[in-house]
Design a protein around this motif. Structure first.
Motif, PDB file in Angstrom:
ATOM      1  N   GLU A 111     -35.907  78.818  -1.178  1.00  0.00           N
ATOM      2  CA  GLU A 111     -37.343  78.590  -1.393  1.00  0.00           C
ATOM      3  C   GLU A 111     -37.975  77.767  -0.276  1.00  0.00           C
ATOM      4  N   ASP A 112     -37.314  76.675   0.113  1.00  0.00           N
ATOM      5  CA  ASP A 112     -37.885  75.816   1.157  1.00  0.00           C
ATOM      6  C   ASP A 112     -38.006  76.561   2.484  1.00  0.00           C
ATOM      7  N   ARG A 113     -37.045  77.451   2.745  1.00  0.00           N
ATOM      8  CA  ARG A 113     -37.099  78.207   3.997  1.00  0.00           C
ATOM      9  C   ARG A 113     -38.274  79.181   3.988  1.00  0.00           C
ATOM     10  N   VAL A 114     -38.571  79.762   2.838  1.00  0.00           N
ATOM     11  CA  VAL A 114     -39.728  80.650   2.730  1.00  0.00           C
ATOM     12  C   VAL A 114     -41.002  79.889   3.082  1.00  0.00           C
ATOM     13  N   VAL A 115     -41.140  78.692   2.535  1.00  0.00           N
ATOM     14  CA  VAL A 115     -42.332  77.883   2.804  1.00  0.00           C
ATOM     15  C   VAL A 115     -42.420  77.542   4.290  1.00  0.00           C
ATOM     16  N   ALA A 116     -41.298  77.177   4.892  1.00  0.00           N
ATOM     17  CA  ALA A 116     -41.294  76.801   6.305  1.00  0.00           C
ATOM     18  C   ALA A 116     -41.664  77.980   7.199  1.00  0.00           C
ATOM     19  N   LEU A 117     -41.080  79.137   6.931  1.00  0.00           N
ATOM     20  CA  LEU A 117     -41.377  80.317   7.736  1.00  0.00           C
ATOM     21  C   LEU A 117     -42.836  80.731   7.580  1.00  0.00           C
ATOM     22  N   GLN A 118     -43.307  80.786   6.355  1.00  0.00           N
ATOM     23  CA  GLN A 118     -44.692  81.194   6.118  1.00  0.00           C
ATOM     24  C   GLN A 118     -45.676  80.205   6.733  1.00  0.00           C
ATOM     25  N   SER A 119     -45.357  78.924   6.668  1.00  0.00           N
ATOM     26  CA  SER A 119     -46.256  77.918   7.236  1.00  0.00           C
ATOM     27  C   SER A 119     -46.379  78.087   8.746  1.00  0.00           C
TER      28      SER A 119
END
Length: 413
Positions: free
Chosen positions: A16-24
């Protein structure tokens, strides 16, 4: 379940945290094409290349389409390949360009900075098409971290120019490097879908974009009888297209939603800058989405016939020209990629997928026109091009898991 696939699925579930980082990071890198007032996709392509290299992908081919309108002079297209046990390849396609945010007042936050509310991320591009890009990168990273060699080879294509016709994107790539793609491969375009993940798009309507220019006579608004109001005539022409085309081409096809062809007057160019002038020139555009049985030439002929009637009523001249045209496309519901998607969706989302046709145009059309059987699928809330565009973190991860099932278990295909 094979050990390697189980490890990949469990690993993806915790990202989940990686999704947020990539999308950001992706959202903070606006990739607007020159037709939308931007500098192109160069910065975003560099970002994606860095991520791919960091997770051990060494086979990265860059194919640039020359475009003097952007500062770099080129529109980048990236093709990344991860070898599997078989040469046969699962291809996934994500486009890097986005559309402008539109009315900023309609956004609840800065469209170029990701805002998170629970499972949802908000920002321009998070759904269209960064959810796909993020799922693709998650899968590549997980394969590298787990040291897994997939059963099928994996091909990841990151394209330019999808939002304005793909001439500098996949169309250019297919023309300059057609040897990359085999008819035996599997092709998935994660650029349309449904909230439950239960829709596989297998057909697209034909696309016909028309530019309609009305030429009258400019004059002072206090003496309108001295001129010919091009805007008024153009408005009449817009209504004639809206009503006349729907009446003339009213066929239905229940595979599609909506089941009819659509004819939408949309973009309108500025005419005069002041209120007290009757405009002598007016330009608007019509977006036509045509069922497969509708002949685009017949539509064009009808538009020109309607234009003749409006010309006579208003004493103006009307020029109709084609901005863009793309034929309808489809893939057989029994094709291996559709069957594989259906099986994988059932395992990950727990739903039975159904097939559907859409009016929107994706790059699947370009693949299908070259006899490459492409299906369009993703789990989306369909907020693309809207203010407060959103993407689900859970769906992004589960989409990657669907691709994992196909990649690791080709027995289904």
């Amino acid at each position: 379940m094979p050990k390697d696939m189980d490890a990949l699925l469990r690993g993806l579930a915790g990202r989940e945290d990686r999704v947020v980082a990539l999308q950001s990071a992706l959202t903070a890198c606006p990739a607007l094409g020159p037709d939308n007032g931007g500098d192109g996709e160069e910065a975003k392509a560099a970002l994606i290349t860095q991520w791919l290299e960091a997770c051990g992908v060494t086979d990265i081919l860059r194919i640039d389409a020359p475009d003097a309108r952007v500062p770099s002079g080129q529109r980048p297209n990236l093709v990344a390949r991860i070898p599997g046990k078989e040469k046969r390849t699962l291809w996934l396609f994500g486009h890097m360009d986005v559309v402008p945010p539109g009315d900023l007042a309609a956004w609840q936050s800065d469209p170029w900075q990701v805002r998170r509310e629970g499972d949802l991320l908000f920002g321009r591009g998070v759904e269209d098409n960064q959810q796909a890009i993020t799922s693709m990168l998650l899968l590549a990273e997980e394969l590298h971290q787990r040291h897994v060699v997939p059963q099928l080879s994996l091909g990841l294509v990151f394209m330019a120019d999808e939002e304005t016709g793909s001439a500098y994107g996949l169309e250019y790539l297919l023309k300059t490097a057609p040897e990359l793609f085999s008819k035996n491969d599997l092709y998935i375009v994660p650029d349309a879908g449904a909230r439950r993940g239960d829709v596989i798009e297998v057909a697209e309507k034909g696309q016909l974009w028309l530019k309609i220019r009305t030429t009258g006579v400019q004059c002072h608004a206090s003496t309108p009888h001295k001129g010919r109001n091009a805007f008024l005539a153009g408005a009449d022409m817009a209504l004639a297209c809206h009503n006349g085309l729907r009446a003339a081409f009213g066929d239905t096809n229940t595979l599609f939603n909506p089941p009819t062809s659509t004819f939408v007057p949309g973009k309108h160019e500025a005419n005069v800058p002041n209120i007290n002038t009757v405009p002598g020139s007016d330009v608007f555009y019509v977006d036509c989405r045509l069922l497969p049985q509708v002949d685009p030439q017949a539509v064009l002929d009808k538009v020109r016939a309607l234009a003749s009637e409006v010309e006579e009523r208003h004493g103006v001249q009307i020029e109709v020209s084609v901005v863009q045209q793309q034929a309808a496309s489809s893939v057989a519901e029994t094709s291996p990629v559709v069957i594989a998607l259906g099986a994988a969706v059932a395992r990950v989302y727990g739903v039975e997928a159904r097939t559907l046709g859409i009016g929107g145009a994706t790059v699947a059309a370009q693949l299908r026109q070259r006899d490459l059987a492409a299906a369009v699928w993703s789990c989306l809330a369909s907020t693309c091009h809207q203010p407060n565009e959103s993407s689900s973190i859970t769906a992004t991860i589960k989409d990657a898991q669907v691709f994992t099932h196909i990649l690791m278990n080709p027995a289904h295909v």
